[in-house]
Design a protein around this motif. Structure first.
Motif, PDB file in Angstrom:
ATOM      1  N   UNK A 153       0.779  -1.273  -0.040  1.00  0.00           N
ATOM      2  CA  UNK A 153       0.095  -0.086  -0.038  1.00  0.00           C
ATOM      3  C   UNK A 153       0.837   1.222  -0.013  1.00  0.00           C
ATOM      4  N   UNK A 154       0.551   2.191  -0.716  1.00  0.00           N
ATOM      5  CA  UNK A 154       0.950   3.735  -0.656  1.00  0.00           C
ATOM      6  C   UNK A 154      -0.156   4.404  -0.281  1.00  0.00           C
ATOM      7  N   UNK A 155       0.431   5.413   0.552  1.00  0.00           N
ATOM      8  CA  UNK A 155      -0.354   6.332   1.294  1.00  0.00           C
ATOM      9  C   UNK A 155       0.244   7.803   1.362  1.00  0.00           C
ATOM     10  N   UNK A 156      -0.157   8.611   0.440  1.00  0.00           N
ATOM     11  CA  UNK A 156       0.427   9.950   0.299  1.00  0.00           C
ATOM     12  C   UNK A 156      -0.335  11.014   0.757  1.00  0.00           C
ATOM     13  N   UNK A 157       0.213  12.070   1.309  1.00  0.00           N
ATOM     14  CA  UNK A 157      -0.553  13.158   2.065  1.00  0.00           C
ATOM     15  C   UNK A 157      -0.573  13.922   0.876  1.00  0.00           C
ATOM     16  N   UNK A 158      -1.881  14.510   0.407  1.00  0.00           N
ATOM     17  CA  UNK A 158      -2.008  15.638  -0.374  1.00  0.00           C
ATOM     18  C   UNK A 158      -2.123  17.101  -0.029  1.00  0.00           C
ATOM     19  N   UNK A 159      -2.300  17.018   1.079  1.00  0.00           N
ATOM     20  CA  UNK A 159      -2.432  18.290   1.921  1.00  0.00           C
ATOM     21  C   UNK A 159      -1.928  18.292   3.603  1.00  0.00           C
ATOM     22  N   UNK A 160      -1.734  19.200   4.340  1.00  0.00           N
ATOM     23  CA  UNK A 160      -1.945  20.658   3.999  1.00  0.00           C
ATOM     24  C   UNK A 160      -0.905  20.816   2.870  1.00  0.00           C
ATOM     25  N   UNK A 161      -1.529  21.834   1.965  1.00  0.00           N
ATOM     26  CA  UNK A 161      -0.547  22.589   0.911  1.00  0.00           C
ATOM     27  C   UNK A 161       0.591  23.298   1.402  1.00  0.00           C
ATOM     28  N   UNK A 162       1.438  23.650   0.669  1.00  0.00           N
ATOM     29  CA  UNK A 162       2.695  24.382   0.927  1.00  0.00           C
ATOM     30  C   UNK A 162       2.227  25.704   0.771  1.00  0.00           C
ATOM     31  N   UNK A 163       1.248  26.138  -0.007  1.00  0.00           N
ATOM     32  CA  UNK A 163       0.585  27.562  -0.033  1.00  0.00           C
ATOM     33  C   UNK A 163      -0.056  27.595   1.212  1.00  0.00           C
ATOM     34  N   UNK A 164      -0.667  26.763   1.641  1.00  0.00           N
ATOM     35  CA  UNK A 164      -1.526  27.174   2.938  1.00  0.00           C
ATOM     36  C   UNK A 164      -0.617  27.227   3.992  1.00  0.00           C
ATOM     37  N   UNK A 165       0.591  26.649   4.176  1.00  0.00           N
ATOM     38  CA  UNK A 165       1.222  26.529   5.471  1.00  0.00           C
ATOM     39  C   UNK A 165       1.966  28.011   5.699  1.00  0.00           C
ATOM     40  N   UNK A 166       2.135  28.477   4.543  1.00  0.00           N
ATOM     41  CA  UNK A 166       2.460  29.966   4.572  1.00  0.00           C
ATOM     42  C   UNK A 166       1.677  31.056   5.535  1.00  0.00           C
ATOM     43  N   UNK A 167       0.471  30.656   5.197  1.00  0.00           N
ATOM     44  CA  UNK A 167      -0.510  31.777   5.771  1.00  0.00           C
ATOM     45  C   UNK A 167      -1.559  31.040   7.127  1.00  0.00           C
ATOM     46  N   UNK A 168      -0.966  29.779   7.331  1.00  0.00           N
ATOM     47  CA  UNK A 168      -1.897  29.034   8.230  1.00  0.00           C
ATOM     48  C   UNK A 168      -1.958  29.767   9.498  1.00  0.00           C
ATOM     49  N   UNK A 169      -0.951  30.331  10.291  1.00  0.00           N
ATOM     50  CA  UNK A 169      -1.620  30.648  11.505  1.00  0.00           C
ATOM     51  C   UNK A 169      -2.258  32.035  11.597  1.00  0.00           C
ATOM     52  N   UNK A 170      -1.984  32.828  10.376  1.00  0.00           N
ATOM     53  CA  UNK A 170      -3.122  33.961  10.586  1.00  0.00           C
ATOM     54  C   UNK A 170      -4.526  33.593  10.076  1.00  0.00           C
TER      55      UNK A 170
END
Lengths: 361, 222
Positions: A153-170
């Motif tokens: 089995x292969x289980x890959x994370x599709x998110x959280x995306x890097x675009x979101x990480x930048x703005x996540x805390x705000x």
């Protein structure tokens, strides 16, 4: 429980079991050789993590190799600390956004300030942090990471995306004093870990609560490798809510004949999925399972899927209470097969006919 | 119901049976969670309580079937006694009011508020157009699976507080028996009433913040 409930998957089968109870979602993936990955948690009426109950009711011995906290919302995380303590998997995946000292400090203060006021996803998050501390099993996940499975089995994370990480805390909404109000995590859906599961010829997309924002599904779809086979199972994101709906996900990532499963969320004036959500999803898919706490408003039929809806389902409802289970299995010589137990509604769109035949063995 | 029986059931004796909370949860779930604290659950509660009374072996506290009954559920520690209010002549005596006043949690010059049960609420949705808000109610330290959802009219909190409600706002909802008094302290009327007390954040000290930061750092070490 009906006898067939206790039958475990064969060693080479992929199983996706979606469990819900109206305010809780938990998914178990059998990735071969009695090894399991558990995504999210809620407690049964007996106070036990529902995933533990499910595994204990299956015949045989089972091993949990990984646990995934898709995000910290109440309905996805309750009982997670106990689950980790019980199974001690060698990987506990959390959204990488939560690895922020300021955020954890907020959680600590907030937990103290809200002591006794409300059960809280943050409290459970801290519990997970405590039981995993020093164990070397934490994995901070984001788009592109993979869960180590030691099986095909292969289980890959599709998110959280890097675009979101930048703005996540705000955008997490943690901009008030601890204790001022509950952290409802309205925006924590955006931190969700979405998983792509593949084993043999079977694929599944487990959408957590990810929303259809520019850094959410839009980015996930944009990064999707179109050479991959489309998903035969879709855990519909965010309880079927319109804010998580992106037409391109259905067009590009999901098979038109996929088994689509949404868990119900009853803590709103109008529970999810709402009737217009169901209508929209039926337009996309032709069929939908809604898991947990039966609603009288949805039309229930069993003609579009290959189901084993028999008298045993009644026993399941009695034994499981408001909990519903949709169990899908796929093996080398078997296409997806589906069983339902307990509080599950099978919603079929009008006009569904042979041209939208189910994936069945 | 006799006056003596009423007082006995109200004041001293522990009555076995479902708790007020259980009855409320039951009544609420039967109405799809809507309108908790308002008219529909009260009617359902009355039916439920009446049914419960009728099942009790002690016939002296059964309501007369031809009486127009209202209900009041009283909370005494862990014991739940239940009183059926019927006519104005059955209103509480001055001594009883004095006793209630001593015990009451919330007292104003014109009304006593006998606290019956409280729930911690967390706002999920605010419907500005309909002037309602939807909240999850649960007891302290409640299991999330033991919670109910209710939709409330803005009048429960008042216009000012309603405008400040946000998803996540927390409050304590208190249901109780409100007794209105005349200038001599005699009870004029009574009714089941509900109040909402909004929660406010406690001030954070610099020391507490530093301690939380240290704890966070410790938790993140792996």
């Amino acid at each position: 429980m009906p006898e067939r409930y206790r039958v475990p998957p064969a060693a080479e089968q992929l199983e996706i079991a979606v469990l819900g109870r109206g305010m809780g979602e938990s998914i178990l993936c059998h990735i071969g050789d009695s090894k399991w990955v558990i995504i999210d948690s809620f407690r049964s009426s007996r106070g036990v993590p529902i995933a533990s109950e499910y595994l204990q009711q299956l015949d045989g011995d089972h091993e949990v190799v990984a646990v995934v906290v898709s995000h910290w919302d109440d309905d996805h995380i309750h009982g997670m600390g106990a689950l980790v303590e019980q199974w001690m998997p060698n990987q506990v995946w959390l959204p990488t956004i939560l690895r922020d000292q300021e955020l954890v400090a907020f959680a600590v203060e907030h937990d103290e300030a809200m002591a006794g006021v409300a059960p809280s996803g943050l409290k459970e998050f801290l519990h997970v942090m405590q039981v995993t501390k020093g164990q070397g099993i934490r994995r901070w996940g984001s788009q592109g990471h993979s869960i180590a499975t030691t099986t095909p089995a292969v289980m890959t994370l599709l998110s959280p995306t890097h675009e979101f990480i930048d703005e996540a805390l705000t955008v997490l909404g943690i901009n008030h004093a601890p204790g001022e109000r509950e952290v409802t995590s309205v925006r924590s859906n955006r931190t969700s870990i979405v998983l792509w599961v593949q084993m043999g010829g079977a694929t599944a997309l487990l959408g957590a609560d990810l929303e259809a924002t520019s850094a959410g599904w839009s980015t996930v779809v944009g990064a999707h490798d179109v050479s991959r086979p489309s998903a035969g199972v879709m855990k519909v994101p965010h309880h079927g809510s319109g804010d998580a709906d992106d037409q391109r996900v259905w067009d590009i990532m999901v098979d038109s004949r996929a088994f689509n499963v949404a868990t119900r969320y009853t803590r709103l004036k109008e529970p999810l999925p709402r009737p217009d959500d169901v209508k929209r999803l039926l337009d996309r898919t032709g069929g939908l399972f809604v898991v947990g706490e039966l609603s009288k408003r949805l039309r229930t039929e069993s003609t579009a899927y290959d189901l084993h809806l028999d008298a045993a389902s009644t026993d399941g409802i009695r034994a499981l209470g408001q909990v519903g289970v949709v169990r899908l299995r796929h093996g080398p010589e078997m296409e997806w097969r589906c069983e339902t137990f307990g509080a599950v509604e099978v919603v079929v769109g009008c006009g569904v006919g042979s041209d939208t035949a189910p994936i069945s063995g | 119901m006799s006056r003596a029986g009423l007082l006995e059931s109200r004041v001293g004796r522990a009555v076995s049976g479902p708790s007020y909370r259980e009855l409320l949860l039951d009544a609420t779930s039967r109405h799809g969670g809507a309108g908790l604290g308002n008219e529909i659950p009260q009617a359902a509660l009355l039916r439920k309580l009446t049914s419960w009374f009728e099942s009790l072996p002690d016939s002296s506290i059964k309501p007369s079937p031809d009486r127009r009954a209202d209900l009041i559920a009283m909370h005494r520690g862990r014991a739940v006694a239940v009183e059926i209010k019927t006519y104005s002549r059955d209103l509480p005596s001055r001594s009883l009011i004095a006793e209630w006043r001593r015990e009451a949690d919330l007292v104003s010059s014109r009304a006593l508020f006998e606290r019956v049960e409280e729930f911690v609420g967390r706002v999920r949705e605010v419907d500005v157009t309909a002037r309602t808000f939807t909240a999850i109610l649960g007891g302290r330290f409640a299991d999330p699976s033991d919670e109910v959802v209710g939709t409330f009219d803005r009048r429960l909190v008042g216009d000012l507080a309603f405008d400040q409600l946000r998803p996540g706002s927390t409050f304590t909802l208190v249901t109780g028996y409100q007794i209105h008094l005349d200038t001599q302290g005699n009870a004029e009327s009574s009714s089941l009433a509900t109040r909402v007390i909004m929660h406010r954040a406690r001030p954070r000290s610099r020391g507490r913040r530093a301690a939380a930061a240290r704890q966070a750092s410790d938790l993140l070490e792996d």
